[in-house]
Motif scaffolding. Structure first.
Motif, PDB file in Angstrom:
ATOM      1  N   LEU A 191      29.767  33.070  66.331  1.00 29.37           N
ATOM      2  CA  LEU A 191      29.636  32.748  67.754  1.00 29.37           C
ATOM      3  C   LEU A 191      31.035  32.634  68.336  1.00 29.37           C
ATOM      4  O   LEU A 191      31.896  31.970  67.742  1.00 29.37           O
ATOM      5  N   VAL A 192      31.277  33.287  69.468  1.00 29.89           N
ATOM      6  CA  VAL A 192      32.589  33.172  70.101  1.00 29.89           C
ATOM      7  C   VAL A 192      32.429  32.750  71.565  1.00 29.89           C
ATOM      8  O   VAL A 192      31.458  33.133  72.224  1.00 29.89           O
ATOM      9  N   ALA A 193      33.374  31.943  72.041  1.00 27.80           N
ATOM     10  CA  ALA A 193      33.374  31.464  73.436  1.00 27.80           C
ATOM     11  C   ALA A 193      34.716  30.804  73.714  1.00 27.80           C
ATOM     12  O   ALA A 193      35.456  30.482  72.780  1.00 27.80           O
ATOM     13  N   TRP A 230      32.733  30.503  65.436  1.00 28.37           N
ATOM     14  CA  TRP A 230      31.889  29.598  64.645  1.00 28.37           C
ATOM     15  C   TRP A 230      30.908  30.455  63.841  1.00 28.37           C
ATOM     16  O   TRP A 230      30.018  31.075  64.407  1.00 28.37           O
ATOM     17  N   SER A 231      31.127  30.503  62.529  1.00 30.16           N
ATOM     18  CA  SER A 231      30.267  31.325  61.662  1.00 30.16           C
ATOM     19  C   SER A 231      29.114  30.476  61.140  1.00 30.16           C
ATOM     20  O   SER A 231      29.351  29.424  60.538  1.00 30.16           O
ATOM     21  N   GLN A 241      22.689  29.082  70.361  1.00 26.57           N
ATOM     22  CA  GLN A 241      22.681  29.844  71.616  1.00 26.57           C
ATOM     23  C   GLN A 241      21.563  29.371  72.549  1.00 26.57           C
ATOM     24  O   GLN A 241      21.666  29.519  73.755  1.00 26.57           O
ATOM     25  N   ALA A 242      20.486  28.828  71.926  1.00 28.12           N
ATOM     26  CA  ALA A 242      19.341  28.399  72.738  1.00 28.12           C
ATOM     27  C   ALA A 242      19.536  27.004  73.337  1.00 28.12           C
ATOM     28  O   ALA A 242      18.784  26.607  74.218  1.00 28.12           O
ATOM     29  N   PHE A 272      28.227  37.782  66.911  1.00 27.29           N
ATOM     30  CA  PHE A 272      28.540  39.016  66.171  1.00 27.29           C
ATOM     31  C   PHE A 272      28.006  38.893  64.747  1.00 27.29           C
ATOM     32  O   PHE A 272      28.439  37.990  64.012  1.00 27.29           O
ATOM     33  N   PRO A 273      27.062  39.767  64.340  1.00 26.56           N
ATOM     34  CA  PRO A 273      26.631  39.715  62.933  1.00 26.56           C
ATOM     35  C   PRO A 273      27.784  40.144  62.030  1.00 26.56           C
ATOM     36  O   PRO A 273      28.507  41.092  62.362  1.00 26.56           O
TER      37      PRO A 273
END
Ligand SMILES: Cc1cc2nc3c(=O)[nH]c(=O)nc-3n(C[C@H](O)[C@H](O)[C@H](O)COP(=O)(O)OP(=O)(O)OC[C@H]3O[C@@H](n4cnc5c(N)ncnc54)[C@H](O)[C@@H]3O)c2cc1C
Length: 404
Positions: A191-193, A230-231, A241-242, A272-273
């Protein structure tokens, strides 16, 4: 049919675009094929709030390559974020790295993708002789003794002495060349932000290892803004994400031990997978793979682009040397030098990433104690720490000319 190219690069990402510039600088008759549209050459508009969600930790070796390509100044003139320290921890064990320990101004830079893309694209304008093909793909390849015929989906046929696949992890060139690839999911989505925190980051890159996966905060040019990677296992990433913003901020702050205080704001989250890929072989007669086309690794060490740039610079050295000795730049014998050079380095880092993931993915208590104590010991052992820092900066090993 056009005049035969020396080198045709497929894929204009960071690695392909950098290799193209390096080839043009050396006077090679070069072509570039990119599946996406040509982007308008406009400077990044920094008056608009926010940061690009794709940011990269760029090593000293990559900085040297960008300097040699004449794009580093243009990146710095936009915005780059040098980081001076690094903290890595799990629970009670921690390793800290500081630029002063090795007498360097910084340990590397965090740079947005759009900043690098703009600088590379702008520099390409200095080489009007470049044969650029955008919104174009290769449909099939035909081997000839002295050249390769490259058939495009537009119906055009190009001929080249060497074709380089720089078309990313899902490389079409790798498939068309019949090169096999070992592909395994890492079992993580990244997860990126961009994140705003109550405490300033103080130009420090931080990473916490959690049993679910690593969480990194990379410092951006604003003192309270960082970019996270964040992996997490895919289902946990989807659950994050939800969440609504306040719940996500709380989960993130907790996972990061509140190191930067409260999480105040976040941008959109992108996932990103993550897959581990390694091509076998890297080369065939008149074909070579570079960047993610040859290997993709877990982003926990922030090394994918850095390694791709070293692939590009090493391949350049090999073909310049062949050209100087009046040898065929596309011959298998020439390209095997490149493969031998890069394969050892790649295997080392692929195995290190596997080791990290497996070691920290296990929450068995005695192992957790052992690795935290191991971190403390490493932190207190200066020669080992210095070696780790040199490695992270890309200054270890047999470096190609552009990175020296
Ligand atoms: C979350 C995350 C964080 C990361 N952080 C870091 C970091 O901090 N530091 C670091 O060094 N690395 C990092 N990486 C790794 C890095 O993103 C990759 O290693 C790097 O982008 C690979 O560059 P590339 O140019 O080889 O491939 P790509 O960036 O995938 O570029 C490939 C190019 O080829 C084009 N293309 C694709 N198919 C075709 C086709 N058939 N024909 C023509 N063109 C085609 C694409 O449009 C694209 O322009 C991270 C990766 C992830 C997922």
């Amino acid at each position: 049919m056009n005049q035969t190219l020396d080198v045709l690069v497929v894929g204009g990402g960071l690695v392909g675009a950098s290799l193209t510039l390096a080839l043009l600088q050396q006077g090679f008759h070069t072509g570039l094929i990119e599946a996406k549209k040509a982007q308008p050459i406009e400077p990044v508009d920094f008056s608009r709030p926010g940061f690009d969600h794709r940011v990269f930790a760029i090593s000293r070796a990559s900085e040297r390559i960008f300097r040699a390509l004449g794009v580093w100044e243009a990146m710095c003139a936009q915005r780059v974020s040098p980081y001076q320290a690094m903290q890595v921890w799990e629970s009670f064990g921690e390793i800290g790295f500081d630029h002063q320990d090795i007498g360097q101004e910084n340990l590397g830079h965090i740079i947005e993708l759009q900043v690098m893309q703009y600088a590379l694209q702008q520099r390409q304008q200095d080489f009007p002789q470049l044969h650029g093909y955008f919104e174009t793909k290769v449909s099939h390849l035909q081997q000839h003794e002295d050249y390769l015929a490259v058939h495009l989906n537009t119906g055009e046929v190009l001929t080249t002495r060497l074709l380089v696949g720089a078309d990313g992890g899902d490389s079409q060139i790798r498939k068309l060349a019949g090169i096999s690839c070992d592909i395994q999911p890492y079992g993580h989505h990244a997860l990126v932000a961009s994140i705003e925190t109550a405490l300033p980051h103080q130009a420090t890159a931080r990473q916490r290892f959690l049993p679910s996966g690593p969480l990194a905060f990379l410092p951006l040019t604003q003192p309270h803004t960082s970019s996270i990677v964040w992996s997490l296992p895919p289902e946990q990433a989807a659950a994050m994400q939800a969440l609504d913003k306040p719940a996500f901020h709380q989960a993130l702050e907790q996972a990061f031990n509140s190191r930067l205080g409260s999480v105040l704001e976040s941008s959109e989250l992108f996932a990103f997978p993550l897959r581990r890929r390694h091509a076998k072989p890297y080369v065939k007669p008149r074909i070579a793979l570079v960047g993610d086309a040859v290997r993709s690794i877990h982003p926990l060490a922030g090394q994918g682009v850095n390694m791709g740039l070293l692939d590009a610079a090493s391949l350049l050295d090999v073909i310049v040397q062949a050209q100087t000795k009046h040898r065929d730049i596309g011959a298998l014998e020439t390209l095997q030098h490149y493969q031998r050079w890069r394969k050892g380095e790649n295997l080392k880092i692929l195995l290190a990433m596997d080791g990290f993931k497996n070691l920290f993915g296990n929450s068995w208590l005695p192992l957790r104690w052992a690795r935290n104590i191991g971190m403390r010991l490493t932190d207190a052992t200066y020669p080992l720490k210095n070696k780790l820092m040199q490695q992270a900066m890309g200054l270890e090993g047999d470096l190609p000319r552009l990175a020296r």
